[in-house]
Design an enzyme around this catalytic site. Sequence first.
Site, mmCIF file in Angstrom:
data_model
loop_
_atom_site.group_PDB
_atom_site.id
_atom_site.type_symbol
_atom_site.label_atom_id
_atom_site.label_comp_id
_atom_site.label_asym_id
_atom_site.label_seq_id
_atom_site.Cartn_x
_atom_site.Cartn_y
_atom_site.Cartn_z
ATOM 1 N N HIS A 194 -0.431 12.728 -24.309
ATOM 2 C CA HIS A 194 -1.217 12.948 -25.264
ATOM 3 C C HIS A 194 -1.131 14.144 -26.278
ATOM 4 C CE1 HIS A 194 -2.909 11.460 -21.348
ATOM 5 N NE2 HIS A 194 -4.113 11.313 -21.962
ATOM 6 N N GLU A 437 -7.307 1.042 -16.872
ATOM 7 C CA GLU A 437 -5.984 1.630 -17.015
ATOM 8 C C GLU A 437 -5.126 1.730 -15.900
ATOM 9 O OE1 GLU A 437 -6.617 5.538 -18.933
ATOM 10 O OE2 GLU A 437 -8.375 6.143 -17.394
ATOM 11 N N ASP A 461 -2.227 4.208 -20.518
ATOM 12 C CA ASP A 461 -2.171 4.412 -18.881
ATOM 13 C C ASP A 461 -1.871 3.072 -18.293
ATOM 14 O OD1 ASP A 461 -1.833 7.051 -18.157
ATOM 15 O OD2 ASP A 461 -4.167 7.107 -18.974
ATOM 16 N N CYS A 508 -9.453 1.094 -26.140
ATOM 17 C CA CYS A 508 -9.429 2.457 -26.767
ATOM 18 C C CYS A 508 -7.860 3.127 -26.852
ATOM 19 C CB CYS A 508 -10.484 3.272 -26.218
ATOM 20 S SG CYS A 508 -10.299 3.497 -24.493
HETATM 21 C C1 PEP Z 1 -5.558 5.386 -22.212
HETATM 22 O O1 PEP Z 1 -5.026 5.718 -21.238
HETATM 23 O O2 PEP Z 1 -5.095 4.180 -22.922
HETATM 24 C C2 PEP Z 1 -6.674 6.081 -22.838
HETATM 25 C C3 PEP Z 1 -7.173 5.671 -23.899
HETATM 26 O O3 PEP Z 1 -6.717 7.328 -22.210
HETATM 27 P P1 PEP Z 1 -5.811 8.751 -22.343
HETATM 28 O O4 PEP Z 1 -4.908 8.391 -23.493
HETATM 29 O O5 PEP Z 1 -6.662 9.629 -22.833
HETATM 30 O O6 PEP Z 1 -5.022 8.674 -20.993
HETATM 31 MG MG MG Z 2 -5.896 6.991 -19.995
#
Ligand code: PEP
Ligand code: MG
Length: 577
Positions: A194, A437, A461, A508
């Site tokens: 992140h 995910e 994920d 996303c």
């Molecule tokens: C993902 O896992 O692709 C996602 C968009 O969520 P995050 O990156 O916040 O875990």
């Molecule tokens: Mg995620």
Amino acid sequence: MSIALQGTGVSKGIAIGKVNIIDRDQIEVNQVTLAKQDIETEIIRFENALILAHQQLKRIRDNLPVEKTAEIAGFIDAHLLMLEDSLLTQAPIHLIREHQCNAEWALKLQRDNLVHIFDEMDDPYLSSRKMDVEHVIARVQRILRGYIEQPNESFDNVANAIVLADDLTPADTVLMQHHGVLAFATEFGGTTSHTAILARSLGIPAIVGLRRARPYIRPSDTLIVDGSQGLIIVNPDERTLEYYRHRQREDRRYRAGLTKIKEAPTATLDGTPITLHANIEFPEDMIAVKRVGGEGIGLYRTEFLFMNRPQPPDEEEHLDAYTRVIKALKGGQITIRTLDLGADKQAESTRHTLLTANPALGLRAIRLCLKDLRLFKPQLRAILRASSLGKVRMLIPMVCEVQELVQVNNLLQEVRKELTQESLKFDPNMPLGAMIEVPAMAVCTDIFAKYVDFFSIGTNDLIQYTLAIDRVDDAVNYLYDPLHPAVLRLIKMSIDTANRLDKPISMCGEMASDSRYVRLLLGLGLRSFSVNPEALLEIKQIINNTNMQGLTRLANKILKSPTPADATKVLEIINQA
Ligand code: PEP
Ligand code: MG
């Protein structure tokens, strides 16, 4: 003399500036009195922190540059031995019991005892070992703290500097950006951690996995950070500086050129309309979204509301944040994702989840929310109330069980009743969606479809859980491959099923923001992307220059590619078409 150091570039862009080395050995600790029944859990937390500290030091030792091994390994071994000494393993446990206090406080008491003993020594060698003890204890303290920094506790001198640190949490990254950091480089960390995602969305050039850097960089050295190449140049000469300044100018020119398509609709050359929304972490990100003409938010990561503060936000704070985004959107759609804390995203209020053996597989996201309604309920109320102000959709992260969605639906029902009784407005038909995910979701999209109105694929994920690689661990970064056929097949299965059942599906995860994969995803049937604002115009340009003909056939070919090299070859053909 200038030196070049190689890491993994995680956020593009070039920065030139003075280094600021973040040394977090000084940590403030407060005493917390525990209830009797919590003491054994606290001891386990302490023991887990010792284990993690041990693992970290071993990793550092195993990755020493060859020429430095002999010199430094002994030093690290000494720290490892200290971690096994009863002065550090047993004494703090006695103190936790004796004072009924938190592990941090017990460790601080033991540190003070040891420092006192060292200070009394006449022997200069022995008293110099005091520093080692301090370093080792600080490492354990940092782990106990989940690397959480208090607001303004640090980073107030990073303005216009390039930060070098062992590791940074997402919370750190946010604070640094607020303080005007130019770029950052860390010794640890993965491409889709992140922290890396934030750096990209905040437009901060960043490099991770720079394990060999620290001995070569001194405070106030000048650095060039080349985020696309993962390269750091220490004390560059005038010619190198000029070259990188030139590249900075070129980059600005390229970005300025892209703004020409800001108002253009997003559609392929043969007229297939594509939805292109943006990912945000803060209401302030709407400035960047508006700058690139973004019309909707496909992912609002609300967990950042919880970071860098001791208490979670209340309902009104949630509502205020959502209202600001809704107003900025002027009628556009906003997908608010419920709290996804846990694993590498920590807040003061949830850091207890970090010290389990596998935090990424533990109490994270919806699992945490359903366990702790004090966190979740104010958010549900606020999202529902926000739904009366604009086109709001609610998205649930890390779903793996139908039961979780049933529980969310029951809670929503309860909250709707409460709001009605309180005469507070909401949209009774606010769409509810689930992130895909966890592989279980991708395999069973048809089953989950009965419980939700839409899906969003989180590749960050999905890849981590499909390939069993920790997204924040640079040691396994090399296995993180969006082109792995298992990943692509799961993506395709989800898209096909959702399309067949008439459920909107979007992506996303970072894969959608990566220009290399746009055409492949179109070929796999994806028609809705949510990307970080920095990447939005580049992705739009690719979509608008794509002819859909032949893409499906080529995409299907990649699904059968046995090795990454084979997949890359097909991808090149797709991207040349
Ligand atoms: C993902 O896992 O692709 C996602 C968009 O969520 P995050 O990156 O916040 O875990
Ligand atoms: Mg995620």
